[in-house]
Design a protein around this motif. Structure first.
Motif, PDB file in Angstrom:
ATOM      1  N   ARG A 143       0.824  -1.206   0.000  1.00 27.16           N
ATOM      2  CA  ARG A 143       0.000   0.000   0.000  1.00 27.16           C
ATOM      3  C   ARG A 143       0.864   1.265   0.000  1.00 27.16           C
ATOM      4  N   ARG A 144       1.931   1.257   0.774  1.00 31.15           N
ATOM      5  CA  ARG A 144       2.817   2.432   0.819  1.00 31.15           C
ATOM      6  C   ARG A 144       3.456   2.693  -0.549  1.00 31.15           C
ATOM      7  N   PHE A 145       3.831   1.611  -1.226  1.00 34.24           N
ATOM      8  CA  PHE A 145       4.434   1.780  -2.551  1.00 34.24           C
ATOM      9  C   PHE A 145       3.454   2.478  -3.491  1.00 34.24           C
ATOM     10  N   LEU A 146       2.242   1.938  -3.577  1.00 37.29           N
ATOM     11  CA  LEU A 146       1.252   2.513  -4.493  1.00 37.29           C
ATOM     12  C   LEU A 146       0.909   3.957  -4.115  1.00 37.29           C
ATOM     13  N   ASP A 147       0.726   4.210  -2.827  1.00 36.51           N
ATOM     14  CA  ASP A 147       0.389   5.566  -2.388  1.00 36.51           C
ATOM     15  C   ASP A 147       1.494   6.554  -2.728  1.00 36.51           C
ATOM     16  N   HIS A 148       2.750   6.126  -2.565  1.00 37.80           N
ATOM     17  CA  HIS A 148       3.890   6.994  -2.856  1.00 37.80           C
ATOM     18  C   HIS A 148       3.855   7.468  -4.306  1.00 37.80           C
ATOM     19  N   PHE A 149       3.600   6.545  -5.219  1.00 34.35           N
ATOM     20  CA  PHE A 149       3.643   6.915  -6.634  1.00 34.35           C
ATOM     21  C   PHE A 149       2.350   7.585  -7.103  1.00 34.35           C
ATOM     22  N   VAL A 150       1.232   7.256  -6.485  1.00 33.93           N
ATOM     23  CA  VAL A 150      -0.008   7.979  -6.801  1.00 33.93           C
ATOM     24  C   VAL A 150       0.141   9.447  -6.404  1.00 33.93           C
ATOM     25  N   ARG A 151       0.749   9.697  -5.243  1.00 27.90           N
ATOM     26  CA  ARG A 151       0.992  11.082  -4.826  1.00 27.90           C
ATOM     27  C   ARG A 151       1.908  11.803  -5.823  1.00 27.90           C
ATOM     28  N   ALA A 152       2.778  11.039  -6.480  1.00 29.87           N
ATOM     29  CA  ALA A 152       3.694  11.626  -7.464  1.00 29.87           C
ATOM     30  C   ALA A 152       3.065  11.731  -8.857  1.00 29.87           C
ATOM     31  N   GLY A 153       1.738  11.469  -8.953  1.00 25.16           N
ATOM     32  CA  GLY A 153       1.041  11.659 -10.221  1.00 25.16           C
ATOM     33  C   GLY A 153       0.845  10.422 -11.064  1.00 25.16           C
ATOM     34  N   HIS A 154       1.197   9.242 -10.553  1.00 29.59           N
ATOM     35  CA  HIS A 154       1.036   8.011 -11.319  1.00 29.59           C
ATOM     36  C   HIS A 154      -0.399   7.482 -11.214  1.00 29.59           C
ATOM     37  N   THR A 155      -0.834   6.805 -12.260  1.00 31.89           N
ATOM     38  CA  THR A 155      -2.126   6.119 -12.252  1.00 31.89           C
ATOM     39  C   THR A 155      -1.941   4.730 -11.668  1.00 31.89           C
ATOM     40  N   GLU A 156      -2.733   4.393 -10.655  1.00 29.88           N
ATOM     41  CA  GLU A 156      -2.642   3.049 -10.073  1.00 29.88           C
ATOM     42  C   GLU A 156      -3.357   2.061 -10.986  1.00 29.88           C
ATOM     43  N   VAL A 157      -2.636   1.033 -11.420  1.00 27.21           N
ATOM     44  CA  VAL A 157      -3.177   0.017 -12.329  1.00 27.21           C
ATOM     45  C   VAL A 157      -3.232  -1.317 -11.595  1.00 27.21           C
ATOM     46  N   PRO A 158      -4.377  -1.992 -11.591  1.00 22.78           N
ATOM     47  CA  PRO A 158      -4.463  -3.280 -10.889  1.00 22.78           C
ATOM     48  C   PRO A 158      -3.532  -4.314 -11.507  1.00 22.78           C
ATOM     49  N   SER A 159      -3.164  -5.313 -10.721  1.00 17.16           N
ATOM     50  CA  SER A 159      -2.364  -6.421 -11.245  1.00 17.16           C
ATOM     51  C   SER A 159      -3.126  -7.131 -12.342  1.00 17.16           C
ATOM     52  N   ALA A 160      -2.428  -7.463 -13.411  1.00 18.38           N
ATOM     53  CA  ALA A 160      -3.031  -8.290 -14.454  1.00 18.38           C
ATOM     54  C   ALA A 160      -3.111  -9.734 -13.969  1.00 18.38           C
ATOM     55  N   SER A 161      -3.928 -10.527 -14.640  1.00 20.72           N
ATOM     56  CA  SER A 161      -3.964 -11.958 -14.374  1.00 20.72           C
ATOM     57  C   SER A 161      -2.587 -12.558 -14.633  1.00 20.72           C
ATOM     58  N   LEU A 162      -2.308 -13.671 -13.975  1.00 26.42           N
ATOM     59  CA  LEU A 162      -1.051 -14.381 -14.237  1.00 26.42           C
ATOM     60  C   LEU A 162      -1.018 -14.974 -15.638  1.00 26.42           C
ATOM     61  N   ILE A 163      -2.171 -15.025 -16.293  1.00 26.51           N
ATOM     62  CA  ILE A 163      -2.270 -15.611 -17.634  1.00 26.51           C
ATOM     63  C   ILE A 163      -2.598 -14.511 -18.625  1.00 26.51           C
ATOM     64  N   LEU A 164      -1.669 -14.225 -19.527  1.00 24.47           N
ATOM     65  CA  LEU A 164      -1.906 -13.250 -20.585  1.00 24.47           C
ATOM     66  C   LEU A 164      -1.666 -13.896 -21.939  1.00 24.47           C
ATOM     67  N   ALA A 165      -2.253 -13.323 -22.967  1.00 24.19           N
ATOM     68  CA  ALA A 165      -2.127 -13.879 -24.315  1.00 24.19           C
ATOM     69  C   ALA A 165      -0.791 -13.478 -24.921  1.00 24.19           C
ATOM     70  N   ASP A 166       0.285 -14.002 -24.366  1.00 23.12           N
ATOM     71  CA  ASP A 166       1.635 -13.744 -24.871  1.00 23.12           C
ATOM     72  C   ASP A 166       2.260 -15.086 -25.207  1.00 23.12           C
ATOM     73  N   PRO A 167       2.606 -15.332 -26.486  1.00 23.38           N
ATOM     74  CA  PRO A 167       3.122 -16.649 -26.873  1.00 23.38           C
ATOM     75  C   PRO A 167       4.440 -17.006 -26.222  1.00 23.38           C
ATOM     76  N   ASN A 168       5.151 -16.003 -25.666  1.00 24.57           N
ATOM     77  CA  ASN A 168       6.445 -16.272 -25.057  1.00 24.57           C
ATOM     78  C   ASN A 168       6.351 -16.617 -23.581  1.00 24.57           C
ATOM     79  N   LEU A 169       5.173 -16.475 -22.980  1.00 30.19           N
ATOM     80  CA  LEU A 169       5.060 -16.605 -21.532  1.00 30.19           C
ATOM     81  C   LEU A 169       4.010 -17.627 -21.140  1.00 30.19           C
ATOM     82  N   LEU A 170       4.408 -18.567 -20.265  1.00 28.03           N
ATOM     83  CA  LEU A 170       3.399 -19.388 -19.616  1.00 28.03           C
ATOM     84  C   LEU A 170       2.632 -18.541 -18.611  1.00 28.03           C
ATOM     85  N   PHE A 171       3.370 -17.733 -17.855  1.00 25.00           N
ATOM     86  CA  PHE A 171       2.771 -16.882 -16.835  1.00 25.00           C
ATOM     87  C   PHE A 171       3.421 -15.501 -16.893  1.00 25.00           C
TER      88      PHE A 171
END
Length: 887
Positions: free
Chosen positions: A8-36
């Motif tokens: 929480r401290r990490f996210l809050d630190h960067f949100v205060r610095a103007g960053h957009t908080e983005v949720p974690s993606a699923s461990l499974i993405l449509a990338d042919p190079n990655l199982l996870f």
């Protein structure tokens, strides 16, 4: 500081610095190079590659990651996990080195009261790339002294994805744990004492082809300079919590505590046991996170990784002394620990537990089988006077049957044997090399989607297909062979991008619409529709008449018959899903689907085959809902409200802030779905289940026809039944009983035939006894059996012959010729065994003649060869071998 607070401290630190908080993606993405997903930046790759314009200039996230390349080493080191959380901040052409360095340093060194982590700056070291003077100067400016900045080469401080794409120098931050953990000298001297906690990648170049971390060409600068950083949450946690390693933190140690209760052993007493405790803690957490994102145990890909992880938990617990199943208790602890950051672990716990316990149950059966196979292998070694189990046997137990090597070693020691560990390790190394070579071969550069970037940036295609099947549209672009073209002529294949379209693009298990694109003098046949970046419809079409030009105004039309069948299939899938949950319970959760005109396929999590009664009930409930003519309502709402209403979501799917809900019959069925559907359930038509089967451990599949296809299938079945009834000369409703009578009569006839056959075979036993040769003090029957005698009957015949020699030493060798094979049986009576004759040894003498092999116990061995023409030579070899042994 607890791990959840560190996140929480990490996210809050960067949100205060103007960053957009983005949720974690699923461990499974449509990338042919990655199982996870294995790094925090993976979900942002299209932005770094310039394929899409990011919706924000800067972002921050805590991404869940899984790395499983060296599963066998987990627990041996105390700072690596298969599952870990990577906190990161990202800049897409906005700020660069100075801001990234300053933001990282302030978060690490600011006091806890000020929102930082409160690290002592005197214990932080930094590494930079060899020629990165700029980064070193900036670290000096924030207060890092020159003697705590080290320069390292490309292998350590230059980042890329391992394939052509963005790359750049990086700068790593290390924490000095103190002299009790190693030697002085910074990260270059000792990376156990100096622990890496943060990596700042200055993504500024493009790399070319090559293999490894430092064997590639740098092609030149990127159009924009980007920042990609990653802070290891687990590593920061163990440092801030004052413990020695990641396994003793607040989110890991309680799992070990539970394992201590379940096994009766203690952590911290024995190194070997400690490794097993750490394996349990690591794999239990990773397993739960994979299951909640939709992975199920299987024999390949992601499923195989999950299966290995879960089975290593069972193995480790067993080696620690667990006598009862452990998975349910371990998964419960993981869920309670991780749910504050990942609430889906609590809401979906029932499914997680079902999948994990099901795999544990299956593996315990495998272990029992492995123990039997081990006993056979050990007996064979002892019968030959050996003391060591071959490495190939240990590898076969491990690779084919899933029997772990450490259990093999333990059981071998109990049996007074050793194991050829060098041979086993060599075979394992060969297997790993094949796997790594295969993984490397499957890696390739990300598909070049830059041709679509302008179109993606322009905005989403307006999908009109929920309300109409024909829409006027403008041609925004034409693409042929990956290149934008102004015009496409008759006879050519082309991708057409329209500003609006009524044709459904394949997604959510529903295949794409077929249809046409027309204008005056123009006609294109649309063969497929796909999405780019989940927002731009790409119509893959063939120009049948005229020519199409960018900017044309056209009519796009979905094939009405195709769409009608597709909506029946998709709505039918929802009905079957609802029926499954009604009959089987809430654990029957969707694991995948396919819908096309007249047909549906639905995969769901479940242990064990469905009974005929359950399948009949599912079909009946589905058709009752069809007959009830339920209204089908669709509406858009936000995700939390949809879940609060009870809408079902597909596990592992990433949903946006707004979701579309499809409701059929009020509470009967409510799912998140972007597909097309009927207006009333009666329009689905009859639903006919075709069958149910297993597609992997804990995953079942049902298939069904709907609508007119269902009627056609039933009509065909009715005609088939009528034909059988006519042949049997009974009414249709009497066919099952009549067929059952015929089957029973056939079984009786087959048994009688078998008895007659065996009697005929045994009648020749006396002839073989009469032909016995005396070789020294042994009577030998070495003969070719009657042609066509199978292996089972051959064994019966040999046993009968052996029994007729009473107490006189006798050896019987029969070689058969059946179906192009050469089955054989060798049997030695007790008197001959006392003279040193062993059935298995004799096989080695004649086996090569018939290209055969086999084995067994001293009194009997059997097997088969592939070359019956070698039988005469084989019999001669037997006689020579027996004569030599008798002498």
């Amino acid at each position: 500081m607890q791990t959840h607070e560190i996140r929480r401290r990490f996210l809050d630190h960067f949100v205060r610095a103007g960053h957009t908080e983005v949720p974690s993606a699923s461990l499974i993405l449509a990338d042919p190079n990655l199982l996870f997903v294995n790094a925090g930046m993976v979900q942002f790759v299209p932005y770094f590659l310039g394929q899409q314009t990011p919706p924000y200039a800067t972002a921050t996230s805590v991404q869940k990651c899984v790395r499983t390349l060296d599963i066998e080493n987990v627990g041996i080191t105390t700072r690596h996990n298969t599952f870990f959380q990577m906190a990161g901040n990202f800049s897409f052409g906005d700020y660069f080195k100075r801001e990234a360095i300053t933001l990282a340093w302030t978060l690490l060194t600011d006091s806890v009261e000020a929102g930082g982590y409160g690290f002592d700056p005197e214990r932080l070291w930094v590494t930079v790339y060899l020629d990165d003077d700029e980064a070193e100067r900036m670290w000096l400016e924030v207060g890092v002294p020159a003697d705590r900045i080290q320069r390292r080469g490309m292998a350590d401080n230059y980042w890329s994805m391992g394939i052509p794409g963005p790359c750049g120098p990086c700068s790593e931050i290390y924490y000095d744990r103190g002299p009790e953990y190693g030697v002085e000298g910074g990260p270059e001297a000792d990376e156990d004492r100096y622990i890496e906690i943060w990596n700042l990648v200055f993504m500024q170049n493009e790399r070319g082809e090559g293999i490894g971390k430092d064997n590639f060409e740098i092609l030149g600068p990127l159009p924009k300079q980007n920042i990609d950083t990653g802070m290891g949450v687990e590593r920061v946690a163990f440092l801030l919590q004052g413990v020695d390693n990641v396994y003793e933190t607040d989110l890991m140690r309680p799992i070990i505590d539970k394992a201590e209760q379940l096994t009766g052993r203690s952590y911290g007493v024995d190194h070997t046991d400690d490794v097993r405790f750490r394996v349990i803690a690591d794999h239990a957490r990773t397993g739960a996170m994979l299951i909640v994102d939709g992975v199920n145990p299987g024999n390949d890909g992601r499923g195989y990784v999950l299966r290995r992880l879960l089975r290593r938990i069972v193995r480790s617990a067993r080696l620690l002394g667990a006598e009862k199943p452990v998975m349910a208790e371990l998964m419960k602890v993981v869920s309670e620990l991780m749910a504050p950051s990942y609430p889906e672990l609590a809401t979906d716990f029932s499914r997680i537990e079902t999948v994990a316990v099901g795999e544990e149950t299956a593996f315990l059966k495998t272990l029992n089988t492995g123990e039997t196979l081990f006993d056979n292998a050990a007996s064979a070694v002892k019968s030959k006077g050996g003391k060591q189990i071959a490495g190939s046997d240990a590898f076969a137990l491990h690779d084919t049957y899933g029997f772990p090597i450490d259990l093999t070693l333990e059981m071998a020691a109990e049996a007074g044997l050793s194991v050829d560990e060098d041979g086993f390790r060599s075979l394992m190394a060969e297997q790993r090399k094949r796997a790594k070579d295969d993984a490397q071969a499957r890696k390739h550069a990300h598909a070049d989607l830059t041709v679509y970037k302008e179109l993606v940036d322009r905005g989403a295609t307006e999908f009109t297909g929920f309300d109409e099947l024909t829409s006027e549209a403008q041609v925004l672009a034409l693409i042929a062979d990956g290149v934008r073209v102004p015009v496409a002529q008759a006879g050519s294949d082309v991708e057409v991008i329209l500003d609006r379209s009524p044709l459904y693009a394949e997604s959510g298990g529903q295949i794409a619409d077929r249809g046409t694109i027309t204008a005056s003098g123009l006609k294109l046949r649309v063969n497929d529709v796909q999405k780019i970046a989940k927002k731009v419809w790409v119509h893959k079409a063939t120009v049948e008449q005229g020519q199409i030009t960018e900017g044309d105004v056209v009519l796009a039309q979905a094939d009405p018959a195709w769409r009608r069948g597709a909506t029946q299939g998709h709505s039918g899938t929802h009905m079957v899903h609802a029926a499954l949950r009604q009959i089987l319970g809430p654990n029957a959760v969707q694991a995948g689907s396919l819908n096309k005109p007249g047909y549906l396929r639905f995969d769901f999590n479940w242990q064990g085959a469905l009974s005929e009664a359950q399948k009949a009930d599912i079909e009946a409930v589905s058709n009752d809902a069809v007959g009830a003519d339920f209204p089908v309502n669709t509406f858009v709402t936000d995700l939390p409200k949809a879940k609060e209403m009870g809408a079902m979501a597909l596990f592992g799917e990433n949903y946006g802030d707004e979701v579309r809900v499809v409701e059929i019959g009020g509470p009967f069925s409510m799912e998140l779905c972007g597909g097309t559907h009927v207006e009333h359930s009666s329009q689905i038509g009859p639903i006919t289940l075709l069958g149910e089967s297993s597609i992997g451990s804990g995953v079942r599949r049902v298939e069904a026809f709907v609508g007119l296809d269902s009627y056609k299938y039933l009509a065909k079945e009715r005609a088939l039944l009528a034909g059988v009834a006519s042949s049997l000369k009974v009414p249709s409703d009497e066919v099952p009983a009549r067929v059952e009578q015929l089957v029973e009569r056939l079984k009786v006839a087959e048994k009688e035939l078998e008895r007659t056959k065996i009697a005929a075979v045994l009648s020749s036993a006396g002839t073989f006894v009469d032909q016995a040769e005396r070789v020294g003090s042994v009577l030998l029957v070495a003969a070719a059996a009657p042609e066509g005698v199978n292996a089972g009957d051959l064994r019966t015949l040999a046993t009968d012959i052996r029994g007729r020699f009473a107490g006189e030493p006798a050896v019987v060798v029969l070689l058969g010729n059946a179906d192009g094979k050469a089955p054989f049986v060798v049997t030695v009576n007790k008197a001959a065994q006392d003279l040193g004759f062993k059935a298995g040894d004799l096989v080695a003498g004649f086996g090569p003649s018939i290209a055969g092999r086999g084995g067994g116990k001293p009194e009997m061995a059997q097997g088969s060869g592939s070359d019956p023409s070698g039988i005469p030579a084989g019999l001669a070899a037997v006689r020579a071998q027996v004569a030599e042994l008798a002498a």
